[in-house]
Design an enzyme around this catalytic site. Structure first.
Site: not given
Length: 323
Positions: A153, A259
């Site tokens: 991220e 995910e």
């Protein structure tokens, strides 16, 4: 003699019926691997792995594990130089015992980061801390982890690099430092950059990340893969294939859905994502972010393949049918 033959036949028939009833249920992982992919996995940690029902589903249906929290910085090095591996060790040992691949998650992330790291302002200090953390964690599990999310991220929604202690102190060079350190620590592990909202080919974050990765690879930075988290809203699956193709075109050797969860868990959305990975040759696998809605970080949205009572949903059966 006739009676003995009849008895033998009955016993044989009975034993076959019992054997049939005890066969493992259909496995999404086995079906996915049979299509040429590496794994269909899930996330877990000691709490969910020690739950008998949850563990039973993992053993039957999933071929790969990602630690949900136990390998993050706040868990592994809460104080400088003082490492704690009990949670991560539990998952790694479970995976070894049950023949599951592991995706290590995650080495460098702005979140779940101890305050002692966030407060560093000196370049040399942060470089040393970064190298020591990556090397220590990876060395502990060298040869046991198939792939690592080295950085997680690090992008804004417009495709620029996110403000973090790593970027603010070291600039873009923190990416090179992290990947070169990781490659030296475990040369056999696949090294990934992982992010969310990479679900549409033309979205700024998708193109920005892909362009940065292409540039970094050209500079010799050892990035092997891009992980797309794929946390989707209901009906949000249509762009996944195009996005995976954009990421794959960056020059990496593989991409993965890392995910996955989808609000509402519709069969159509889940099958779209599975088919997207099947149709993109560099997509090696899919990891769903949990087994049961009971333990999901988005539990109110019922995003997983098993409900709160560990019963498979229609999306589970739809995936098996699609495979």
């Amino acid at each position: 003699m006739v009676h003995l033959k009849s008895l033998a036949g009955i016993l044989l028939y009975t034993s076959l019926c019992i054997a049939s009833s005890q066969q493992a249920p259909a496995s999404i992982n086995n079906a996915f691997v049979a299509k040429g992919k590496k794994y269909f996995g899930t996330c877990a940690d000691q709490g969910t792995l020690s739950d008998g029902t949850n563990s039973g589903i993992i053993k039957a249906d999933f071929g790969q594990l990602t630690p949900e929290n136990s390998m993050k910085w706040d868990a592994t090095e809460p104080s400088q130089g003082k490492f704690s591996f009990s949670g991560a060790d539990y998952l790694v040992n479970y995976a070894a015992t049950n023949n599951k691949l592991i995706r290590g998650h995650t080495l460098v992330w702005h979140s779940q980061l101890p305050s002692w790291v966030q407060g560093i302002t000196d370049k040399n200090t942060l470089t040393s801390v970064l190298k020591n953390h990556i090397t220590t964690v990876m060395n502990r599990y060298k040869g046991k982890v198939y792939a690592w999310d080295v950085v997680n991220e690090i992008f804004n929604e417009d495709g620029t690099l996110r403000s973090s202690v790593f970027y603010n102190v070291l600039g873009e060079d923190f990416v090179r430092i992290a990947f070169e350190t990781a490659r030296a620590a475990d040369p056999q592990a696949k090294l990934y950059i992982n992010d969310y909202n990479l679900d549409s080919a033309n979205y700024g974050k998708t193109t920005g990340l892909a362009n940065h990765v292409k540039k970094w690879i050209a500079q010799g930075i050892p990035i092997d893969g891009i992980g797309s988290q794929t946390h989707l809203s209901a009906g949000g699956s249509s762009g996944v294939k195009g996005a995976l193709n954009t990421l794959a075109a960056s020059g990496v050797s593989e991409v993965a859905i890392t995910e996955l969860d989808i609000a509402g868990a519709s069969s159509n959305d889940y099958v779209n994502v599975v088919e997207a990975c099947l149709e993109v040759s560099k997509c090696v696998g899919i990891t769903v972010w949990g087994v049961s809605d009971k333990n999901s970080w988005r539990s109110a949205e019922s995003p997983l393949l098993f409900d709160g009572n560990y019963q498979p949903k229609s999306a589970y059966n739809a995936i098996l049918n699609a495979l």
